[in-house]
Design a protein around this motif. Structure first.
Motif, mmCIF file in Angstrom:
data_model
loop_
_atom_site.group_PDB
_atom_site.id
_atom_site.type_symbol
_atom_site.label_atom_id
_atom_site.label_comp_id
_atom_site.label_asym_id
_atom_site.label_seq_id
_atom_site.Cartn_x
_atom_site.Cartn_y
_atom_site.Cartn_z
ATOM 1 N N ARG A 295 47.287 42.962 14.154
ATOM 2 C CA ARG A 295 48.210 44.088 13.987
ATOM 3 C C ARG A 295 48.278 44.965 15.232
ATOM 4 N NH1 ARG A 295 45.878 46.589 8.530
ATOM 5 N NH2 ARG A 295 45.687 44.661 7.347
ATOM 6 N N GLY A 296 47.261 44.875 16.096
ATOM 7 C CA GLY A 296 47.277 45.612 17.352
ATOM 8 C C GLY A 296 46.699 47.014 17.305
ATOM 9 N N GLU A 297 46.238 47.465 16.156
ATOM 10 C CA GLU A 297 45.688 48.813 16.033
ATOM 11 C C GLU A 297 44.275 48.912 16.614
ATOM 12 O OE1 GLU A 297 46.058 52.011 12.483
ATOM 13 O OE2 GLU A 297 45.015 50.180 11.936
ATOM 14 N N VAL A 298 43.502 47.834 16.473
ATOM 15 C CA VAL A 298 42.101 47.825 16.913
ATOM 16 C C VAL A 298 42.033 47.477 18.395
ATOM 17 C CG1 VAL A 298 39.847 46.721 16.614
ATOM 18 C CG2 VAL A 298 41.290 47.187 14.617
ATOM 19 N N ARG A 299 41.281 48.275 19.151
ATOM 20 C CA ARG A 299 41.072 48.008 20.575
ATOM 21 C C ARG A 299 39.643 47.554 20.872
ATOM 22 N NH1 ARG A 299 43.948 52.878 20.969
ATOM 23 N NH2 ARG A 299 42.116 53.961 21.739
ATOM 24 N N GLU A 300 38.682 48.008 20.033
ATOM 25 C CA GLU A 300 37.290 47.587 20.214
ATOM 26 C C GLU A 300 36.749 47.030 18.915
ATOM 27 O OE1 GLU A 300 32.827 49.117 21.520
ATOM 28 O OE2 GLU A 300 34.371 50.606 21.127
ATOM 29 N N LEU A 301 36.193 45.838 18.982
ATOM 30 C CA LEU A 301 35.548 45.188 17.848
ATOM 31 C C LEU A 301 34.048 45.238 18.087
ATOM 32 C CD1 LEU A 301 36.096 43.566 15.227
ATOM 33 C CD2 LEU A 301 35.906 41.507 16.635
ATOM 34 N N ILE A 302 33.328 45.869 17.171
ATOM 35 C CA ILE A 302 31.875 46.007 17.294
ATOM 36 C C ILE A 302 31.224 45.056 16.296
ATOM 37 C CG2 ILE A 302 29.925 47.588 17.093
ATOM 38 C CD1 ILE A 302 32.045 49.865 17.548
ATOM 39 N N LEU A 303 30.457 44.103 16.781
ATOM 40 C CA LEU A 303 29.789 43.134 15.925
ATOM 41 C C LEU A 303 28.407 43.661 15.569
ATOM 42 C CD1 LEU A 303 30.901 39.915 17.825
ATOM 43 C CD2 LEU A 303 31.946 40.977 15.808
ATOM 44 N N ALA A 304 28.226 43.994 14.296
ATOM 45 C CA ALA A 304 26.967 44.577 13.835
ATOM 46 C C ALA A 304 26.335 43.706 12.760
ATOM 47 C CB ALA A 304 27.213 46.002 13.315
ATOM 48 N N THR A 305 26.399 42.396 12.972
ATOM 49 C CA THR A 305 25.721 41.487 12.049
ATOM 50 C C THR A 305 24.223 41.558 12.304
ATOM 51 O OG1 THR A 305 26.075 39.666 13.592
ATOM 52 C CG2 THR A 305 27.685 39.916 11.797
ATOM 53 N N ASN A 306 23.452 41.063 11.360
ATOM 54 C CA ASN A 306 22.000 41.158 11.462
ATOM 55 C C ASN A 306 21.456 40.331 12.619
ATOM 56 O OD1 ASN A 306 21.793 42.861 9.214
ATOM 57 N ND2 ASN A 306 21.803 41.127 7.821
ATOM 58 N N ALA A 307 20.282 40.694 13.079
ATOM 59 C CA ALA A 307 19.639 39.995 14.198
ATOM 60 C C ALA A 307 18.842 38.809 13.683
ATOM 61 C CB ALA A 307 18.745 40.959 14.972
ATOM 62 N N GLN B 92 38.302 44.460 23.382
ATOM 63 C CA GLN B 92 36.954 44.694 23.872
ATOM 64 C C GLN B 92 36.025 44.346 22.709
ATOM 65 O OE1 GLN B 92 36.154 48.698 25.154
ATOM 66 N NE2 GLN B 92 33.958 48.422 24.979
ATOM 67 N N VAL B 93 35.152 43.380 22.900
ATOM 68 C CA VAL B 93 34.219 42.967 21.846
ATOM 69 C C VAL B 93 32.817 43.334 22.298
ATOM 70 C CG1 VAL B 93 33.336 41.057 20.465
ATOM 71 C CG2 VAL B 93 35.735 41.057 21.185
ATOM 72 N N SER B 94 32.100 44.079 21.453
ATOM 73 C CA SER B 94 30.729 44.477 21.791
ATOM 74 C C SER B 94 29.797 44.103 20.656
ATOM 75 C CB SER B 94 30.659 45.982 22.084
ATOM 76 O OG SER B 94 31.130 46.736 20.995
ATOM 77 N N ARG B 95 28.527 44.037 20.967
ATOM 78 C CA ARG B 95 27.478 43.688 19.994
ATOM 79 C C ARG B 95 26.504 44.843 19.959
ATOM 80 N NH1 ARG B 95 25.330 41.710 15.886
ATOM 81 N NH2 ARG B 95 23.818 40.028 15.905
ATOM 82 N N ILE B 96 26.084 45.245 18.751
ATOM 83 C CA ILE B 96 25.105 46.333 18.700
ATOM 84 C C ILE B 96 23.815 45.870 19.369
ATOM 85 C CG2 ILE B 96 26.058 47.437 16.643
ATOM 86 C CD1 ILE B 96 23.667 46.211 15.064
ATOM 87 N N ALA B 97 23.114 46.819 19.971
ATOM 88 C CA ALA B 97 21.856 46.503 20.646
ATOM 89 C C ALA B 97 20.750 46.299 19.613
ATOM 90 C CB ALA B 97 21.482 47.629 21.602
#
Length: 197
Positions: free
Chosen positions: A132-144, A165-170
């Motif tokens: 849809r184009g609304e999201v600019r950053e995707l944060i992946l917060a799946t379990n470690a 922009q795709v990021s992963r939680i630390a």
């Protein structure tokens, strides 16, 4: 030893995680001997929840509304979308107070041996939402975990050509944690993902 209905109550309580035969027996006897009004209320609320609680049409969290309160909140940052494995993870992130975006709940992680693939996790719905184009950053917060990492990798690869922009939680050493109490895998990951200060 117990009556058929009491045995059925005990067995029914065992569907809860972490409740074995002795715990289920204690719960059933407590409700019947000491708190029948509480047991009746529990039964009523449980029945209502089982019939009325469904999934948010936007993020797939649990709610009795078509769209949950977080997704309906216009003050949330719609350019950020945090992907989590469960509604409990939404609560954990919200309690941190550091995130004001929206969520997408997978309701699990990839597990081919259990027959859980991308479709079962709603990943096609996630891709439609991202399209849809609304999201600019995707944060992946799946379990470690191995499964959580595989799920994050699959989603990241699915978004490779999207321009997002795709990021992963630390993951790493917890606040207040002692280094000698942290397992070697977590410590190695924390060292490899260190930040300059």
């Amino acid at each position: 030893m117990f009556s058929p209905l009491l045995n059925e109550l005990i067995q029914s309580l065992r569907v809860l995680p972490g409740v074995g035969p002795r715990s289920a027996q204690r719960m059933a006897l407590f409700l019947l001997e000491r708190n029948r009004p509480g047991g009746a209320r529990l039964g009523d609320v449980l029945l209502r929840a089982m019939t009325e609680v469904g999934h948010c049409q936007e993020c797939r969290t649990l709610t009795e509304e078509p769209v949950c309160r977080l997704c309906a909140n216009t003050a949330r940052d719609r350019s950020q979308l945090c992907v989590v494995e469960s509604p409990a993870d939404v609560l954990a992130v919200e309690q941190s107070g550091g995130y004001r975006g929206l969520y997408f709940v997978l309701a699990g992680h990839l597990s081919p041996l259990d027959g859980i693939g991308p479709r079962e996790l709603g990943i096609p719905d996630l891709m439609t939402r991202l399209g849809r184009g609304e999201v600019r950053e995707l944060i992946l917060a799946t379990n470690a975990t191995v499964e959580g990492e595989a799920t994050a990798h699959y989603i990241r690869e699915s978004c490779r050509d999207s321009g997002l922009q795709v990021s992963r939680i630390a993951h790493g050493v917890p606040m207040g944690g002692e280094l000698d109490g942290v397992d070697s895998h977590t410590l190695a990951r924390a060292l490899s993902q260190r930040q300059q200060i």
